[in-house]
Design a protein around this motif. Structure first.
Motif, PDB file in Angstrom:
ATOM      1  N   TYR A  45      16.161 -11.347   5.513  1.00  0.00           N
ATOM      2  CA  TYR A  45      17.502 -11.472   4.945  1.00  0.00           C
ATOM      3  C   TYR A  45      18.452 -10.430   5.523  1.00  0.00           C
ATOM      4  O   TYR A  45      19.609 -10.728   5.853  1.00  0.00           O
ATOM      5  N   LEU A  46      17.981  -9.194   5.664  1.00  0.00           N
ATOM      6  CA  LEU A  46      18.836  -8.126   6.196  1.00  0.00           C
ATOM      7  C   LEU A  46      19.157  -8.348   7.674  1.00  0.00           C
ATOM      8  O   LEU A  46      20.258  -8.034   8.126  1.00  0.00           O
ATOM      9  N   THR A  47      18.206  -8.900   8.417  1.00  0.00           N
ATOM     10  CA  THR A  47      18.479  -9.226   9.818  1.00  0.00           C
ATOM     11  C   THR A  47      19.610 -10.228   9.916  1.00  0.00           C
ATOM     12  O   THR A  47      20.545 -10.066  10.715  1.00  0.00           O
ATOM     13  N   ASN A  48      19.557 -11.278   9.099  1.00  0.00           N
ATOM     14  CA  ASN A  48      20.621 -12.278   9.114  1.00  0.00           C
ATOM     15  C   ASN A  48      21.949 -11.708   8.625  1.00  0.00           C
ATOM     16  O   ASN A  48      23.017 -12.095   9.108  1.00  0.00           O
ATOM     17  N   LEU A  49      21.892 -10.798   7.668  1.00  0.00           N
ATOM     18  CA  LEU A  49      23.111 -10.167   7.179  1.00  0.00           C
ATOM     19  C   LEU A  49      23.796  -9.389   8.301  1.00  0.00           C
ATOM     20  O   LEU A  49      25.023  -9.432   8.450  1.00  0.00           O
ATOM     21  N   PHE A 189      15.056 -17.743  10.167  1.00  0.00           N
ATOM     22  CA  PHE A 189      14.934 -16.519   9.382  1.00  0.00           C
ATOM     23  C   PHE A 189      15.391 -16.748   7.946  1.00  0.00           C
ATOM     24  O   PHE A 189      14.755 -16.286   6.994  1.00  0.00           O
ATOM     25  N   ALA A 190      16.497 -17.468   7.779  1.00  0.00           N
ATOM     26  CA  ALA A 190      17.027 -17.736   6.441  1.00  0.00           C
ATOM     27  C   ALA A 190      16.043 -18.574   5.627  1.00  0.00           C
ATOM     28  O   ALA A 190      15.790 -18.291   4.443  1.00  0.00           O
ATOM     29  N   LEU A 227      15.802  -6.769  15.627  1.00  0.00           N
ATOM     30  CA  LEU A 227      16.966  -6.844  16.513  1.00  0.00           C
ATOM     31  C   LEU A 227      16.693  -6.212  17.877  1.00  0.00           C
ATOM     32  O   LEU A 227      16.980  -6.810  18.917  1.00  0.00           O
ATOM     33  N   PHE A 228      16.136  -4.997  17.881  1.00  0.00           N
ATOM     34  CA  PHE A 228      15.875  -4.312  19.144  1.00  0.00           C
ATOM     35  C   PHE A 228      14.547  -4.734  19.765  1.00  0.00           C
ATOM     36  O   PHE A 228      14.210  -4.270  20.852  1.00  0.00           O
TER      37      PHE A 228
END
Length: 292
Positions: A45-49, A189-190, A227-228
């Motif tokens: 969730y935080l990645t998509n945010l 992801f969501a 992300l990285f």
């Protein structure tokens, strides 16, 4: 020519950064005291945010998908959620070295799935690599069983986690023919995070009340290995061969094991080193002789 050399050097540096980034995933999970389903849910969730500002650019594609695409996305998301559940649970039972090195069997499992689904055949060297990697996994499992039944269970969970992510990758290969990497990753992801949210509700896991340390680890998992790591590798596919990027799976257990040795004080046994080397060599042989 100078510019080209500099570009290659930049891509190689980013590739190394990506391997180091994904290697921190197991460390962050081990540092967290939250349920693994909660960790995985918030990671996604935080990645998509964080990636939300890019949605507007891809809005035409993201909100005009066919019913078949939505079904495949949902299936892929569930498999990704299952992968995180199984693999993160394995880290609570076995060592980082055993768990991550078994996870490198993913490309072998993808190839097996490709054979049965797409009838893509493996050559002789790929079969040799597959065999060596599987023998190494059996050695790790038998060695862990001698130490602890829980450790063997952790190895099995990691193996099942590799199978789940292999299914996820096979579905993704089909979807990515007509879908951008961002749209695919965002929706998968969501959907995976939402599947984990339902799982947490059923299990009665709390969504709140976590310490600042836990929230920090959730965020670090979203930024560093996701992300990285994974997103960066997706981007590098435009500039490097798929085989080269696939080799990143070989770097993760090596660096993760070193990090676990330094940060978690996990010692490596002789059989882990030998079996791990056998698995990594087998997977390297498999990828090296695989068809693009």
């Amino acid at each position: 020519m100078e510019r080209s050399t500099k570009s290659v050097a930049t891509y190689e540096l980013l590739y190394i950064i990506g391997i180091i980034a994904i290697s921190f995933s197991s460390i962050f999970v081990r540092w967290s005291e939250a349920d693994v389903a909660v960790i995985a849910m918030y990671r996604l969730y935080l990645t998509n945010l964080i990636m939300l500002p890019l949605v507007w650019k891809y809005r035409a594609e993201m909100f005009h998908l066919s019913a078949k695409q939505w079904r495949l996305l949902a299936f892929s998301g569930v498999m990704l959620a299952l992968h995180f559940l199984l693999w993160m649970a394995s880290l609570r039972l076995t060592t980082v070295a055993s768990s991550t090195v078994i996870l490198t069997l993913e490309p072998v499992m993808v190839m097996l799935g490709s054979y049965f689904i797409f009838r893509i055949k493996a050559n002789r060297m790929m079969l040799w690599g597959m065999g060596l990697a599987l023998v190494g996994s059996v050695i790790i499992g038998s060695g862990d069983f001698a130490l602890s039944g829980d450790a063997l269970l952790g190895d099995i969970l990691s193996l099942l986690g590799a199978a789940a992510v292999a299914v996820h990758m096979l579905i993704g290969k089909q979807l990515r023919k007509d879908m951008s990497a961002f749209a695919y990753n965002f929706w998968v992801f969501a959907l995976a995070a939402t599947a984990l949210a339902f799982y947490n509700i059923v299990r009665g896991n709390s969504f709140t009340g976590y310490s600042s340390k836990e929230w920090g680890l959730f965020l670090l998992l979203a930024i560093v290995p996701t992300l990285f790591g994974h997103y960066l590798f997706n981007w590098l596919l435009k500039h490097m061969s798929a085989a080269a990027v696939s080799m990143s799976v070989l770097g993760e257990p090596v660096i993760s094991s070193l990090l676990a040795w330094v940060l978690l004080k996990e010692a490596l046994t002789g059989y882990q080193l030998a079996a791990g080397a056998l698995i990594l060599f087998g997977v390297w042989l498999f990828i090296r002789h695989g068809k693009e």
